[in-house]
Design an enzyme around this catalytic site. Structure first.
Site, PDB file in Angstrom:
ATOM      1  N   CYS A   1       0.848  -1.200   0.000  1.00  0.00           N
ATOM      2  CA  CYS A   1       0.000   0.000   0.000  1.00  0.00           C
ATOM      3  C   CYS A   1       0.880   1.245   0.000  1.00  0.00           C
ATOM      4  O   CYS A   1       0.883   2.019   0.966  1.00  0.00           O
ATOM      5  CB  CYS A   1      -0.958  -0.006   1.183  1.00  0.00           C
ATOM      6  SG  CYS A   1      -1.888  -1.534   1.306  1.00  0.00           S
ATOM      7  N   ALA A   2       1.652   1.406  -1.043  1.00  0.00           N
ATOM      8  CA  ALA A   2       2.772   2.352  -1.026  1.00  0.00           C
ATOM      9  C   ALA A   2       2.447   3.741  -1.575  1.00  0.00           C
ATOM     10  O   ALA A   2       3.203   4.679  -1.304  1.00  0.00           O
ATOM     11  CB  ALA A   2       3.934   1.766  -1.818  1.00  0.00           C
TER      12      ALA A   2
ATOM     13  N   GLY B   1       5.386   8.477   0.018  1.00  0.00           N
ATOM     14  CA  GLY B   1       6.211   9.223   0.983  1.00  0.00           C
ATOM     15  C   GLY B   1       7.092   8.294   1.815  1.00  0.00           C
ATOM     16  O   GLY B   1       8.299   8.522   1.946  1.00  0.00           O
ATOM     17  N   LYS B   2       6.477   7.241   2.355  1.00  0.00           N
ATOM     18  CA  LYS B   2       7.255   6.351   3.232  1.00  0.00           C
ATOM     19  C   LYS B   2       8.289   5.580   2.406  1.00  0.00           C
ATOM     20  O   LYS B   2       9.396   5.310   2.875  1.00  0.00           O
ATOM     21  CB  LYS B   2       6.331   5.390   3.984  1.00  0.00           C
ATOM     22  CG  LYS B   2       5.418   6.129   4.953  1.00  0.00           C
ATOM     23  CD  LYS B   2       4.521   5.210   5.747  1.00  0.00           C
ATOM     24  CE  LYS B   2       3.491   6.011   6.522  1.00  0.00           C
ATOM     25  NZ  LYS B   2       2.469   6.640   5.659  1.00  0.00           N
TER      26      LYS B   2
ATOM     27  N   ASP C   1       1.035  -1.054  -4.794  1.00  0.00           N
ATOM     28  CA  ASP C   1      -0.260  -0.436  -4.514  1.00  0.00           C
ATOM     29  C   ASP C   1      -1.248  -0.970  -5.538  1.00  0.00           C
ATOM     30  O   ASP C   1      -0.893  -1.225  -6.686  1.00  0.00           O
ATOM     31  CB  ASP C   1      -0.172   1.094  -4.615  1.00  0.00           C
ATOM     32  CG  ASP C   1      -1.322   1.783  -3.890  1.00  0.00           C
ATOM     33  OD1 ASP C   1      -1.125   2.252  -2.761  1.00  0.00           O
ATOM     34  OD2 ASP C   1      -2.442   1.822  -4.460  1.00  0.00           O
TER      35      ASP C   1
ATOM     36  N   ASP D   1      -2.624  -6.118  -5.980  1.00  0.00           N
ATOM     37  CA  ASP D   1      -3.579  -6.190  -4.875  1.00  0.00           C
ATOM     38  C   ASP D   1      -2.893  -6.902  -3.704  1.00  0.00           C
ATOM     39  O   ASP D   1      -2.633  -8.110  -3.764  1.00  0.00           O
ATOM     40  CB  ASP D   1      -4.825  -6.957  -5.333  1.00  0.00           C
ATOM     41  CG  ASP D   1      -5.889  -6.998  -4.248  1.00  0.00           C
ATOM     42  OD1 ASP D   1      -5.559  -6.741  -3.070  1.00  0.00           O
ATOM     43  OD2 ASP D   1      -7.041  -7.307  -4.578  1.00  0.00           O
TER      44      ASP D   1
ATOM     45  N   CYS E   1      -2.964   6.116   9.641  1.00  0.00           N
ATOM     46  CA  CYS E   1      -3.080   7.554   9.937  1.00  0.00           C
ATOM     47  C   CYS E   1      -4.465   7.796  10.546  1.00  0.00           C
ATOM     48  O   CYS E   1      -5.156   8.729  10.179  1.00  0.00           O
ATOM     49  CB  CYS E   1      -2.841   8.398   8.697  1.00  0.00           C
ATOM     50  SG  CYS E   1      -3.934   7.986   7.337  1.00  0.00           S
TER      51      CYS E   1
HETATM   52  C1  SAM Z   1      -2.674   4.948   3.646  1.00  0.00           C
HETATM   53  S1  SAM Z   1      -2.497   4.940   1.928  1.00  0.00           S
HETATM   54  C2  SAM Z   1      -0.791   4.604   1.755  1.00  0.00           C
HETATM   55  C3  SAM Z   1       0.126   5.793   1.922  1.00  0.00           C
HETATM   56  C4  SAM Z   1       1.591   5.486   1.588  1.00  0.00           C
HETATM   57  N1  SAM Z   1       2.081   4.362   2.364  1.00  0.00           N
HETATM   58  C5  SAM Z   1       2.524   6.651   1.799  1.00  0.00           C
HETATM   59  O1  SAM Z   1       3.157   6.768   2.854  1.00  0.00           O
HETATM   60  O2  SAM Z   1       2.623   7.499   0.891  1.00  0.00           O
HETATM   61  C6  SAM Z   1      -3.256   3.417   1.513  1.00  0.00           C
HETATM   62  C7  SAM Z   1      -3.029   2.964   0.082  1.00  0.00           C
HETATM   63  O3  SAM Z   1      -3.567   1.637  -0.018  1.00  0.00           O
HETATM   64  C8  SAM Z   1      -3.913   1.426  -1.353  1.00  0.00           C
HETATM   65  N2  SAM Z   1      -4.745   0.203  -1.417  1.00  0.00           N
HETATM   66  C9  SAM Z   1      -6.061   0.060  -1.145  1.00  0.00           C
HETATM   67  N3  SAM Z   1      -6.445  -1.228  -1.295  1.00  0.00           N
HETATM   68  C10 SAM Z   1      -5.316  -1.906  -1.673  1.00  0.00           C
HETATM   69  C11 SAM Z   1      -5.057  -3.270  -1.991  1.00  0.00           C
HETATM   70  N4  SAM Z   1      -6.008  -4.195  -1.943  1.00  0.00           N
HETATM   71  N5  SAM Z   1      -3.788  -3.617  -2.329  1.00  0.00           N
HETATM   72  C12 SAM Z   1      -2.796  -2.683  -2.366  1.00  0.00           C
HETATM   73  N6  SAM Z   1      -2.993  -1.385  -2.099  1.00  0.00           N
HETATM   74  C13 SAM Z   1      -4.231  -1.000  -1.745  1.00  0.00           C
HETATM   75  C14 SAM Z   1      -4.593   2.720  -1.755  1.00  0.00           C
HETATM   76  O4  SAM Z   1      -4.567   2.878  -3.169  1.00  0.00           O
HETATM   77  C15 SAM Z   1      -3.736   3.762  -1.013  1.00  0.00           C
HETATM   78  O5  SAM Z   1      -2.769   4.301  -1.880  1.00  0.00           O
END
Ligand code: SAM
Length: 216
Positions: A2-3, A7-8, A26, A53, A144
């Protein structure tokens, strides 16, 4: 896991001094394409962005185990099929959350039921992250949100479901301990870090982080 927006990932690539392999996945192709541009701009050359996914990221069917590098070599664009169990030394899991810690936030539309559903969904990511990790590897779980169900209660669930996942101190002196009366004892509460936007001394958005080692 979920990148996006990344940022991280950029921060971790700096900590790695661009040595090694950092897979940033992601589900959203659009978001990971935008993140890819950011990684290039930032000179984060150790990052391999993938549109995947993360709730279905582990290949438990194929008999012939392949390492992440081999799988990435066979990538088509931003896609690979899946990774094999025990492939990674470290997993940073930052799953979709209720985002109740984000500021400015002028209204909250989520119902109690939405919050419960979100934490149930997050468990699917945790299950995959635990499988992906090598024994001895670390999983860092972050959100968050200030919602205890997605934070302290999730840590409790992980410890109860996975006796091979040991909670370890996160090693930060900023933030506060986890909340009391939501499943963690005082030792466990001191190992996690919680940041609350209503705490003027912290002057931070809401955030939660916990770290585990896979012991077996
Ligand atoms: C909290 S944000 C991540 C922020 C990121 N880690 C950063 O620091 O910039 C959650 C992310 O999960 C992704 N997401 C949602 N469902 C997902 C899935 N089934 N598999 C992978 N990524 C997923 C979303 O597209 C979103 O970008």
């Amino acid at each position: 896991m979920c990148a996006a927006p990344g940022g991280k990932t950029c921060h971790v690539s700096c900590m790695m001094k661009n040595n090694g392999l950092l897979v940033a996945c992601d589900k959203s192709r659009k978001k990971i394409e935008a993140a890819q541009k950011r990684f290039i701009e930032m000179g984060a050359t150790c990052v391999v962005p993938l549109s995947l996914d993360a709730t279905k990221i582990v290949n438990k069917d194929d008999k012939e185990w392949k390492g992440p590098r081999e799988i990435i070599e066979g990538a088509s664009g931003l896609r690979v099929k899946q990774f094999f169990p025990e492939s990674f030394d470290r997993v940073l899991l930052d799953p979709p959350c209720s985002a109740l810690g984000l500021r400015p936030k002028l209204s909250i539309q989520s119902s109690l039921n939405d919050l419960i559903k979100t934490s149930e969904y997050q468990k699917k990511f945790v299950n995959q992250a635990v499988l992906l990790l090598k024994v001895g590897g670390t999983m860092t779980y972050s959100t968050c949100t200030i919602n205890a169900t997605e934070n302290e209660c999730m840590v409790r669930w992980i410890l109860d479901i996975y006796p091979n996942m040991k909670l370890v101190p996160i090693g930060l002196t900023i933030g506060t301990s986890g909340l009391s009366n939501v499943g963690l004892n005082s030792v466990e509460r001191n190992m996690v870090r919680r940041f609350d936007p209503s705490d003027d001394d912290q002057d931070m958005m809401g955030f939660f982080v916990a770290k585990f080692i896979k012991t077996g």
